[in-house]
Design an enzyme around this catalytic site. Sequence first.
Site, mmCIF file in Angstrom:
data_model
loop_
_atom_site.group_PDB
_atom_site.id
_atom_site.type_symbol
_atom_site.label_atom_id
_atom_site.label_comp_id
_atom_site.label_asym_id
_atom_site.label_seq_id
_atom_site.Cartn_x
_atom_site.Cartn_y
_atom_site.Cartn_z
ATOM 1 N N GLU A 169 -6.696 4.405 7.671
ATOM 2 C CA GLU A 169 -6.777 6.053 7.443
ATOM 3 C C GLU A 169 -8.203 6.576 6.791
ATOM 4 O OE1 GLU A 169 -3.059 5.751 5.421
ATOM 5 O OE2 GLU A 169 -2.285 4.991 7.413
ATOM 6 N N ASN A 193 0.907 -1.080 -0.048
ATOM 7 C CA ASN A 193 -0.032 0.045 -0.050
ATOM 8 C C ASN A 193 0.981 1.302 0.075
ATOM 9 O OD1 ASN A 193 -1.889 1.848 0.399
ATOM 10 N ND2 ASN A 193 -2.368 1.242 2.624
ATOM 11 N N LYS A 243 0.105 4.274 -0.357
ATOM 12 C CA LYS A 243 -0.326 5.445 0.206
ATOM 13 C C LYS A 243 -0.277 6.510 -0.681
ATOM 14 C CE LYS A 243 -0.278 3.183 4.909
ATOM 15 N NZ LYS A 243 -0.203 3.390 6.151
ATOM 16 N N GLY A 266 1.828 2.190 10.806
ATOM 17 C CA GLY A 266 2.931 3.371 10.747
ATOM 18 C C GLY A 266 3.527 3.806 12.179
ATOM 19 N N SER A 319 3.094 -2.083 10.374
ATOM 20 C CA SER A 319 4.460 -1.886 10.834
ATOM 21 C C SER A 319 5.070 -3.366 10.510
ATOM 22 C CB SER A 319 4.662 -1.843 12.126
ATOM 23 O OG SER A 319 4.112 -0.263 12.484
ATOM 24 N N HIS A 371 -9.776 1.077 4.818
ATOM 25 C CA HIS A 371 -8.394 1.082 5.334
ATOM 26 C C HIS A 371 -8.525 2.266 6.517
ATOM 27 C CE1 HIS A 371 -4.306 2.607 6.034
ATOM 28 N NE2 HIS A 371 -3.782 1.261 5.462
ATOM 29 N N GLU A 395 -5.772 -5.074 10.409
ATOM 30 C CA GLU A 395 -4.709 -4.241 10.636
ATOM 31 C C GLU A 395 -4.969 -3.480 11.772
ATOM 32 O OE1 GLU A 395 -2.495 -2.864 6.695
ATOM 33 O OE2 GLU A 395 -4.411 -1.816 6.971
HETATM 34 P P1 PGA Z 1 2.335 0.471 7.853
HETATM 35 O O1 PGA Z 1 1.166 0.368 7.046
HETATM 36 O O2 PGA Z 1 3.174 -1.154 7.206
HETATM 37 O O3 PGA Z 1 3.385 1.630 7.128
HETATM 38 O O4 PGA Z 1 2.294 0.201 9.234
HETATM 39 C C1 PGA Z 1 0.043 -0.639 6.784
HETATM 40 C C2 PGA Z 1 -0.942 -0.211 6.079
HETATM 41 O O5 PGA Z 1 -1.560 1.174 6.541
HETATM 42 O O6 PGA Z 1 -1.805 -0.794 5.266
#
Ligand code: PGA
Length: 251
Positions: free
Chosen positions: A98, A9, A11, A178, A214, A96, A172
Site C-alpha cells: 500500500e 499489520n 493498517k 485484502g 489474505s 508495504h 506479499e
Molecule cells: P491482508 O493484508 O492479510 O488483509 O491481505 C496483508 C498485508 O497487507 O500485510
Amino acid sequence: MKRHLFAANWKMHLGPKAAQEYLATFLRRYRNRPERDVWFFPPAVSVEAASQTVSGHAGIAVGVQDIHWEPKGALTGAVSAALAAEAGAKAALVGHSERRHVFGETDADTGRKVRAALDHRLTPVLCVGEKWEERERGETERVVERQLAAGLANLPAGRESGQLGRLVVAYEPVWAIGTGKTATPRDAALVHRAIRAWLAARGAVTACILYGGSVNAANIADLLAEPEIEGVLVGGASLDVESWLTICAAG
Ligand code: PGA
C-alpha cells in the site's frame, strides 16, 4: 524447533485505547511458545501505548508501519526511525504494497528506509511482491529480486552480511492483499525459495521470510506446513483478536 514470526499489520485501525484493550485480551489468552514471536504493527499514534502494554512479555514486540529515512526535519506527517524507536518500536515495515501503490513509494525510497531502520536498531521488514499482470507475464522472480536489490542497496559495504542477519522479508503478492485470494502454499514456497537463494548469495543466511496476503485462520496451517514459510504478515484477519489468537496458535 524452527522459529516462526507472526506479524499483525493493523493498517489504519485501532487507536491507542483500542490497541491497549486488544493487547490486554491477547496477552491474557495467548499461550506463549518459545519458538514463536508475535509482532504488532499498529498505526503510529498507537505505537507507544501498544509497546508499553506488551513490555516484559517475551517474544512479543511492536513495530511501525512506515518510517522516513531522515532522522528529523521539516517533513510534515512523517515519522523517523529514531522517533519510532523512542516510542518503543522494535521493527519497521518497509515498502508495504500500500505504501508503494497508494502512496507512490519508490524502490529507491525502500533502500533509504531499510538503512535508516538498521541505523536505529529497528528490524526492517522489507515487503516485496508482484502484481497480477507481472505474475501472468512470468515476471514474479524478476520483480521480487529487483525489489530486494533496491531495498538492500544502501547497506554499508563490508557489513552487509551482518546487517542482513537482522532482516525480515515479507513476500506479499499484490493481488493477494485484502482480496481473499491467497497464493497456494506451494506457489508461495517457490518464491520464498528464490528469495532465500538471492539472499544466501549475498551472505544472508539467517534472514527470516514471511508470507502475506489474505492469510486467515482457515489457511494458516497449510501455509506453515511449507518449511520455506517462516511466518506470516497478516492484515484483515489480525484485527479481530479471536481470529489472531487462532492464527498464532496454528501449526
Ligand atoms: P491482508 O493484508 O492479510 O488483509 O491481505 C496483508 C498485508 O497487507 O500485510
